[in-house]
Design an enzyme around this catalytic site. Structure first.
Site, PDB file in Angstrom:
ATOM      1  N   ASP A  59      -9.239   2.654   0.336  1.00 51.81           N
ATOM      2  CA  ASP A  59      -7.827   2.809   0.622  1.00 51.81           C
ATOM      3  C   ASP A  59      -7.183   3.421  -0.629  1.00 51.81           C
ATOM      4  OD1 ASP A  59      -5.529   0.731   2.548  1.00 51.81           O
ATOM      5  OD2 ASP A  59      -5.318   2.739   1.714  1.00 51.81           O
TER       6      ASP A  59
HETATM    7  C1  GLC Z   1      -1.996   3.162   2.673  1.00 51.97           C
HETATM    8  C2  GLC Z   1      -2.539   2.280   3.765  1.00 51.97           C
HETATM    9  C3  GLC Z   1      -3.572   2.945   4.629  1.00 51.97           C
HETATM   10  C4  GLC Z   1      -3.303   4.421   4.699  1.00 51.97           C
HETATM   11  C5  GLC Z   1      -3.520   4.983   3.308  1.00 51.97           C
HETATM   12  C6  GLC Z   1      -3.273   6.489   3.245  1.00 51.97           C
HETATM   13  O1  GLC Z   1      -1.749   2.421   1.525  1.00 51.97           O
HETATM   14  O2  GLC Z   1      -3.053   1.013   3.383  1.00 51.97           O
HETATM   15  O3  GLC Z   1      -3.518   2.317   5.902  1.00 51.97           O
HETATM   16  O4  GLC Z   1      -4.171   5.036   5.637  1.00 51.97           O
HETATM   17  O5  GLC Z   1      -2.715   4.329   2.345  1.00 51.97           O
HETATM   18  O6  GLC Z   1      -1.922   6.758   3.470  1.00 51.97           O
END
Ligand code: GLC
Length: 731
Positions: free
Chosen positions: A280
Site C-alpha cells: 500500500d
Molecule cells: C491508499 C489506500 C489504498 C489505495 C492506495 C493508492 O492509502 O489505502 O486503498 O489503493 O493508497 O491510492
C-alpha cells in the site's frame, strides 16, 4: 524455475493460459538481459499529482522513466498523458519495457456508481459486476491498466471510515461481491483491450482495527482470520484476481508489509496465488514506524522477503535494494521472481505487442460517460437505496405535489454524491437531489431549496411536503475518517426536529458511508431513506424512489447500532451460554440499552408488504453429500410492484464448535407485481453445511440444522433438516 513455469504460475492464477513465449515475449530471456537496477526499477511505482485540469506527473518522473527507475505509475491517467510516458519507456529506455498505469477506480472511472457499500446494499452482484465492467471500459479507454479494487475487507465496526469501500459485515455477501467485481474489472481475458487488472485489498484484517481507528492494530484469532477475514480474498483469488494489495496494519504483532507467513506461506504456497502483490501507499517505509525496521534498507529487505513485488511510492526497492543485493543481504532470486511476475502481467495484458492500446483519445471520448453508462448507474443507485421506515406510508410522494421544499446540507451538494473515493470522477457530472426532484416534478411544481437554518425552516413551512437531505458529507467517511461517535451533527438533528414538528409529510434522506446512530430521528421521522453516496445519477435515482416510479429494494449490508457502545454488533453472533433475554437478568445484554440493533442486517422496506409462505425442504433427513432443495413462496400483498430480496440463512443446531445463530447462505432479488406469488428455490450443497473444526479443518458434521428464510436477518419461516452419516472432511 523456468519462464514457462514461472509465467504459468502467474498467469494461471489470473486465468491466462501460459506459453513458453508469453504473448510474444520470452520473459526469461528478457530478464537475463536486465541489470539489477533495471530489475528493481520494474518494481518501483511512482505517483502522479492532480490539479484542477487533471492528473500530471511530478517533475523528474520522465527522467526516472528514461533511466528505467519506474515500472508503473499510480494516479496518472489520460490517453495523451499515458501515451507520452509510454513512448519514453518504449523508445528511450535500453530495453523498452512498457509501463503499467494504475489508479483507484473503486466504483467507477468517470461514470461514478454508488459507493461499494451501497452496491452491496443492492444484494445484486450481477449489477456490481456490470458496474465494474463499465468502469474498466472507461478506465482502459483513458490509459489505465490496473485498478486498486475491489476492497474486500470485512468489518463489523462502523467507527472505521473505510466501511464505505467494502461489502459490509457478512462473509457470504462479501464473497459474492468480491468475485463479481473481479470478473467485472478483468473481463473475459486480460489480453482484451478493455480488461483491467483488479486488486483484492487490503490483505489482511484491515477492518479489525482496534477502536475502529484506521491503520490500528489487528489482533485476530486464527479462527477469526480463517472464518471471517480470509474468505473474500479466497473468493477473489478463485475468480482470478490479478493482484493483491497489502494492508497497512499489523496482524497479531507482525506488520503485514513484513509478514512472510501470510504473504508467502499462506497466499503463495497454500493458496497458490500467482499474481502481483503490491504494497500500500508507502507501506514499506512504514515498517520503520511499526518499529520492525530501523532503515529504508531493512524495511525493503523485510518487504521483499515477505513477498511484496511492487513498492508503491516509497522508492525503497529502487533506491536501497541494489546495495542490499550486492552486499548479499537479500537474494537476487527474490528480485527475479518479482520481476518475472510483473513482466508476465505486462505480457498478459498485451503491452509488449501494443504498449499504446489504452492511449487512444478518440476511444476515450467515445467510451467515457456514455449515456448507457449513466443508465446503469441510475439503475444500481435505485437498487442501493434502503427504505428504513415508512410510517403512515409517507412514501412514495405524489408527483402531483405543487410545492416541495428540498432542504438540508446534502440537498444540493454535488461533490458528496460521488463519495470519498472517486479520484477520477468529476463532481460536475453528478445530479444532486434538488436537481433530480425538480426534474421529476416538472416545471409546474414550486421547488424551494435551502441548505439549513431559518431559511430551510421557512421553506418547509411554505411547502406541501419536505425532503430533508442530511448525513455525512463526502469527506466524513473513507480512509482516515474514524469516528468515536456516529450521531448526526447537532445542527442537522435540530433542523430535523424543527421540520418534523411542522407536522407535514417529511421524507428524510440520509447520506453516509456507514451506519450512523439515529435513534432520536427514528422515533420522530416517519420515512427514512438511506442513500449512502449514490454516484453521478444520485438525484434521478432518489426521485425515482421518492415519487414511486420504482419501489425501494435495497437491504442493509451492515447492522445499524443504537449506540457506539454496542459495536461490534452483527446478526451472526454466537449464542453464548447465556443468550440475551428480556426476562433473565444475568444474560448477554446491556442494562442501559437494548442489545438488538436499531435496524438488522438485511433490513429494508419496499412499497408493498411481502408474505413468506410454504417453506418446504426436499428432505428432512439426508446424507451429508446429497444436495438439499429449499423451496418457499413470496407474495406481494400490496398494490405496488416491488423487488423483494429473499434471504436464506442456516443454523447448525449442535456442532463441535460454537456456531452463529444464523448465517446467510443464499439471497436473490425477486420482482413481484401486486398480488403476484412466486416460488423461490435454492439448492444447498455439502460446503454450505461445513464448519472449521477445532483444528480449523473444513468438515461437514452430521446432526440437526435449521433453515430460516425472510426479507431480512429477522427471518420469518424456518424448517429443520438432519444430516446423517459420519463426519466428513469438506472439500
Ligand atoms: C491508499 C489506500 C489504498 C489505495 C492506495 C493508492 O492509502 O489505502 O486503498 O489503493 O493508497 O491510492
Amino acid at each position: 524455475m523456468g519462464a514457462g513455469a514461472g509465467a504459468s504460475i502467474v498467469l494461471a492464477s489470473v486465468g491466462v493460459k501460459a506459453a513458453p513465449r508469453l504473448a510474444g515475449v520470452d520473459i526469461d530471456a528478457l530478464l537475463a538481459r536486465m541489470t539489477l537496477d533495471e530489475k528493481l526499477g520494474q518494481l518501483a511505482q511512482a505517483r502522479g499529482e492532480k490539479n484542477d485540469t487533471g492528473p500530471f506527473v511530478p517533475a523528474g518522473s520522465e527522467a526516472d522513466v528514461r533511466a528505467g527507475r519506474i515500472g508503473s505509475f499510480l494516479s496518472v491517467y489520460g490517453a495523451e498523458t499515458t501515451r507520452r510516458l509510454q513512448r519514453i519507456a518504449v523508445d528511450e529506455t535500453r530495453l523498452g519495457i512498457p509501463l503499467l498505469f494504475a489508479d483507484d477506480v473503486i466504483h467507477g472511472f468517470r461514470t461514478i456508481f454508488p459507493v461499494p457499500i451501497a452496491e452491496a446494499a443492492s444484494f445484486d452482484p450481477a449489477a456490481a459486476e456490470a458496474a465494474a465492467r463499465i468502469a474498466a471500459v472507461e478506465a482502459t479507454a483513458n490509459g489505465l491498466h490496473w485498478t486498486y479494487a475491489p476492497m474486500v475487507d470485512m468489518t463489523r465496526d462502523p467507527r472505521w471510515g473505510r466501511v464505505v469501500e467494502g461489502a459490509g459485515e457478512d462473509v457470504e455477501l462479501a464473497c459474492r461481491f468480491a468475485e463479481a467485481r473481479v470478473r467485472g474489472f478483468q473481463g473475459r481475458r486480460l489480453s482484451d483491450f478493455d480488461a483491467m487488472l483488479a486488486t483484492a485489498k487490503h490483505f489482511v484484517a484491515y477492518g479489525d482495527a482496534e477502536g475502529g481507528r484506521d491503520y490500528d492494530v489487528a489482533d485476530a484469532s486464527a479462527r477469526r482470520l480463517a472464518e471471517y477475514y480470509y474468505p473474500p480474498f479466497q473468493a477473489a483469488i478463485a475468480a482470478g484476481v490479478a493482484s493483491i494489495m497489502v494492508a497497512f496494519n499489523e496482524v497479531n504483532g507482525v506488520p503485514m508489509h513484513a509478514n512472510r507467513d501470510l504473504l508467502h506461506d499462506l497466499l503463495r504456497r497454500d493458496w497458490h496465488f500467482g499474481g502481483l502483490i503490491v504494497s500500500d501507499y508507502t507501506g514499506i517505509r512504514e515498517l520503520i514506524a511499526h518499529g520492525v525496521a530501523a532503515t529504508d534498507e531493512e524495511a525493503g529487505i523485510l518487504a521483499l522477503k515477505a513477498g511484496i513485488d511492487i513498492d508503491m511510492v516509497s522508492s525503497i526497492y529502487v533506491d536501497a535494494l541494489p546495495a542490499a543485493v550486492r552486499d548479499g543481504k537479500v537474494d537476487v532470486a527474490l528480485v527475479d521472481a518479482a520481476v518475472r511476475r510483473i513482466l508476465s502481467i505486462k505480457a498478459a495484458l498485451g503491452l509488449f505487442d501494443d504498449p499504446y492500446r489504452n492511449c487512444d483519445p478518440a476511444r476515450a471520448k467515445r467510451e467515457t460517460l456514455r449515456p448507457a453508462h449513466r443508465v446503469a448507474a441510475r439503475d444500481l443507485a435505485r437498487k442501493s437505496l434502503v427504505l428504513l421506515q415508512n410510517e403512515g406510508d409517507v412514501l412514495p410522494l405524489s408527483k402531483m405535489l405543487r410545492s416541495v421544499a428540498v432542504v438540508g446540507p446534502l440537498a444540493d451538494d454535488r461533490r458528496s454524491m460521488l463519495g470519498p473515493w472517486a479520484p477520477t470522477g468529476v463532481p460536475g457530472d453528478a445530479v444532486t437531489p434538488l436537481e433530480g426532484i425538480g426534474a421529476a416534478l416538472g416545471a409546474g411544481a414550486h421547488v424551494v431549496h435551502a441548505s439549513g437554518g431559518e431559511a430551510a425552516l421557512a421553506a418547509a413551512r411554505e411547502a406541501d411536503a419536505v425532503i430533508l437531505c442530511i448525513g455525512e458529507n463526502w469527506d466524513e467517511s473513507g480512509e482516515a475518517r474514524s469516528r468515536v461517535a456516529l450521531d448526526l451533527a447537532p445542527d442537522q438533528q435540530a433542523l430535523a426536529a424543527a421540520i418534523l414538528a411542522l407536522g407535514k409529510p417529511v421524507a428524510t434522506v440520509i447520506f453516509a458511508g456507514r451506519p450512523l446512530t439515529i435513534n432520536a430521528l427514528a422515533q420522530h421521522a416517519p420515512a427514512i431513506l438511506w442513500a449512502w453516496y449514490p454516484g453521478v445519477e444520485a438525484g434521478h435515482a432518489l426521485a425515482d424512489i421518492l415519487f414511486g416510479d420504482v419501489s425501494p429494494s435495497g437491504r442493509l449490508p451492515m447492522s445499524f447500532p443504537r449506540a457506539v457502545g454496542q459495536i461490534p454488533i452483527h446478526y451472526d453472533q454466537r449464542n453464548t451460554g447465556r443468550p440475551a433475554s428480556e426476562s433473565e437478568r444475568n444474560t448477554a445484554k446491556y442494562v442501559d440499552a437494548p442489545w438488538t440493533p436499531l435496524y438488522p442486517f438485511g433490513h429494508g422496506l419496499g412499497y408493498s408488504p411481502v408474505a413468506y409462505e410454504a417453506l418446504e425442504l426436499s428432505a428432512t433427513r439426508l446424507d451429508r453429500t446429497d444436495p438439499l432443495e429449499v423451496r418457499f413462496s413470496v407474495r406481494n400483498a400490496g398494490i405496488r410492484a416491488v423487488e423483494e430480496v429473499v434471504q436464506l440463512y442456516l443454523r447448525d443446531d449442535v456442532a463441535t464448535t460454537t456456531r452463529p445463530v444464523k448465517a446467510l447462505k443464499r439471497f436473490a432479488r425477486v420482482p413481484l407485481e401486486p398480488g403476484e406469488i412466486k416460488q423461490v428455490r435454492f439448492v444447498l450443497g455439502a460446503s454450505d453445511f461445513a464448519l472449521l473444526d477445532r483444528n480449523l479443518r473444513p468438515v461437514v458434521e452430521p446432526g440437526g440444522f435449521t433453515l430460516l428464510v425472510g426479507g431480512s436477518s429477522k427471518t420469518e419461516l424456518e424448517a429443520k433438516v438432519t444430516l446423517e452419516g459420519a463426519e466428513e472432511r469438506a472439500v
